[in-house]
Design an enzyme around this catalytic site. Sequence first.
Site, PDB file in Angstrom:
ATOM      1  N   GLU A  28     -24.835  36.945  29.009  1.00  0.00           N
ATOM      2  CA  GLU A  28     -24.241  37.921  28.096  1.00  0.00           C
ATOM      3  C   GLU A  28     -24.667  39.349  28.408  1.00  0.00           C
ATOM      4  O   GLU A  28     -23.983  40.299  28.018  1.00  0.00           O
ATOM      5  CB  GLU A  28     -24.579  37.594  26.645  1.00  0.00           C
ATOM      6  CG  GLU A  28     -26.027  37.831  26.278  1.00  0.00           C
ATOM      7  CD  GLU A  28     -26.323  37.430  24.836  1.00  0.00           C
ATOM      8  OE1 GLU A  28     -26.851  38.268  24.100  1.00  0.00           O
ATOM      9  OE2 GLU A  28     -25.998  36.276  24.478  1.00  0.00           O
ATOM     10  N   ASP A  81     -31.042  29.832  21.797  1.00  0.00           N
ATOM     11  CA  ASP A  81     -30.968  31.080  22.571  1.00  0.00           C
ATOM     12  C   ASP A  81     -32.357  31.713  22.646  1.00  0.00           C
ATOM     13  O   ASP A  81     -32.852  32.224  21.645  1.00  0.00           O
ATOM     14  CB  ASP A  81     -29.980  32.031  21.871  1.00  0.00           C
ATOM     15  CG  ASP A  81     -29.670  33.284  22.680  1.00  0.00           C
ATOM     16  OD1 ASP A  81     -28.706  33.989  22.318  1.00  0.00           O
ATOM     17  OD2 ASP A  81     -30.413  33.565  23.648  1.00  0.00           O
ATOM     18  N   HIS A 109     -33.005  34.308  24.225  1.00  0.00           N
ATOM     19  CA  HIS A 109     -32.749  35.737  24.134  1.00  0.00           C
ATOM     20  C   HIS A 109     -33.777  36.541  24.927  1.00  0.00           C
ATOM     21  O   HIS A 109     -34.247  37.608  24.475  1.00  0.00           O
ATOM     22  CB  HIS A 109     -32.752  36.162  22.663  1.00  0.00           C
ATOM     23  CG  HIS A 109     -31.728  37.206  22.313  1.00  0.00           C
ATOM     24  ND1 HIS A 109     -32.033  38.527  22.227  1.00  0.00           N
ATOM     25  CD2 HIS A 109     -30.417  37.099  22.051  1.00  0.00           C
ATOM     26  CE1 HIS A 109     -30.926  39.214  21.916  1.00  0.00           C
ATOM     27  NE2 HIS A 109     -29.933  38.376  21.799  1.00  0.00           N
ATOM     28  N   ARG A 118     -22.228  32.933  30.427  1.00  0.00           N
ATOM     29  CA  ARG A 118     -22.135  33.422  29.043  1.00  0.00           C
ATOM     30  C   ARG A 118     -21.733  34.895  28.961  1.00  0.00           C
ATOM     31  O   ARG A 118     -22.059  35.588  28.008  1.00  0.00           O
ATOM     32  CB  ARG A 118     -23.514  33.276  28.368  1.00  0.00           C
ATOM     33  CG  ARG A 118     -23.910  31.887  27.995  1.00  0.00           C
ATOM     34  CD  ARG A 118     -23.399  31.497  26.630  1.00  0.00           C
ATOM     35  NE  ARG A 118     -23.988  32.338  25.574  1.00  0.00           N
ATOM     36  CZ  ARG A 118     -23.265  32.830  24.574  1.00  0.00           C
ATOM     37  NH1 ARG A 118     -21.971  32.598  24.526  1.00  0.00           N
ATOM     38  NH2 ARG A 118     -23.827  33.570  23.645  1.00  0.00           N
ATOM     39  N   TYR A 160     -33.928  35.984  16.622  1.00  0.00           N
ATOM     40  CA  TYR A 160     -34.534  35.970  17.960  1.00  0.00           C
ATOM     41  C   TYR A 160     -36.027  36.263  17.879  1.00  0.00           C
ATOM     42  O   TYR A 160     -36.457  37.121  17.144  1.00  0.00           O
ATOM     43  CB  TYR A 160     -33.811  36.977  18.847  1.00  0.00           C
ATOM     44  CG  TYR A 160     -32.325  36.692  18.905  1.00  0.00           C
ATOM     45  CD1 TYR A 160     -31.388  37.640  18.541  1.00  0.00           C
ATOM     46  CD2 TYR A 160     -31.876  35.430  19.264  1.00  0.00           C
ATOM     47  CE1 TYR A 160     -30.035  37.357  18.560  1.00  0.00           C
ATOM     48  CE2 TYR A 160     -30.521  35.111  19.277  1.00  0.00           C
ATOM     49  CZ  TYR A 160     -29.604  36.095  18.927  1.00  0.00           C
ATOM     50  OH  TYR A 160     -28.274  35.790  18.927  1.00  0.00           O
TER      51      TYR A 160
END
Length: 404
Positions: free
Chosen positions: A262, A210, A212, A283, A158
């Site tokens: 998430e 991602d 992130h 997610r 990330y």
Amino acid sequence: MKPVTIEDIKTFVTAPRGINLVVVKIETSEPGLVGYGCATFTWRHKAVVTAITEYLRPMLKGRDVSATEDTWQTMTGSSYWRNGPVLGNATAGVDEALWDIKAKRAGMPLYELFGGKCREGIALYRHADGASIEEVEDCVRRYLDEGYRHIRCHMGTYGGNAGGRNQQIFTPDNAPDGAYYDPRMYMNSVVTLLGRIRQDVGWHFEMMHDVHERLSPIDTLRLAKELEPMKLFFLEDCLPPENVEYFKYLREQTATPLAMGELFVHPAEWKTIIQNQWIDFIRVHISDIGGLTPARKLAHFCEIYGVRTAWHGPNDITPIGAVAQMHLDISSPNFGIQEFSGFTDEEQAVFPGCPDVRGGYAYLGDAAGIGVGFDEKEAARFPAVEMDHSWLFSRLPDGTSVRP
Ligand code: GCO
Ligand code: MG
């Protein structure tokens, strides 16, 4: 008929792949009938264990095992202040174990209680990573050879490593320690990486990335627009939960599919973004929101708004949790894709009954319950470890501390 009751609730911490996992075991008044659940919040696992052993265990002993919904409402309401990843995971471990017991008592796989199969196999996606474009491409080709058709592509995890070996990040004097990354370098490296993969490997597979939550709202909008030609399956976590309103602008200005969730730990975080159809994939990390009981409702809520599921399936989840959500995957008409981090040999020894995975699909068996067991002796061979938390202390080039 005398109800079957909760005799005891035990917690175990084991780390078969060097990541602390939390398992909940419910023992019942019926000899041999036990249930297992996942309560893994790996970065604060001790807090979750305390919440279960000090609060939920004494409160639930003697309760009827069949009252999953009432038990969930009671676990959630009984702390007055509710939600959040610690209480969410504690509740989830118990909730998943009760669903496991319910399906075992019914003598059928859990997905049958959720309405049965909508498909035979569960499409999975894997993580391709590397320190250079070539390394990432090799990783992509390996997964394609294994039959996967959905691959998340990153270079240097990330925040990226800016296009191969770490280019220098210019920090001020006396800058504090931290996991530094440069958003501009990261953005440019992603566009270069994904463009090269399409050029060198091709268009015959689905690609994800991602973010992130590593970019400012305007930069993430620019990235989403720049990546449109790559025809991504989805771009994930473009923004933190604190900025969900900005998805409105992403939705209005880019056709790149968006996945989010998430980090969601509260219903208020997902209601608006789904109702406004600002995302295409949810997610959520199911144990963070309290387990299967709320996740089923969330899947149904998403279905109404055309949002598909892509439950969080990283390596900091037990195979019990990974498979529990697969029962949702196989029985949800709005299933999108399932993140998968593989089952290591050590994990399969600790968690017998992991499903078959071949050709990019997972196949659930017809064992009653979730279908994954827990070998306490094997688990004891992998006691909790001191994990490396350094990536969590992320900083911008000027030393500003930011979300990881
Ligand atoms: C993912 C996630 C994970 C998380 C990890 C945190 O998409 O799989 O972003 O990699 O960072 O689960 O512990
Ligand atoms: Mg993610």
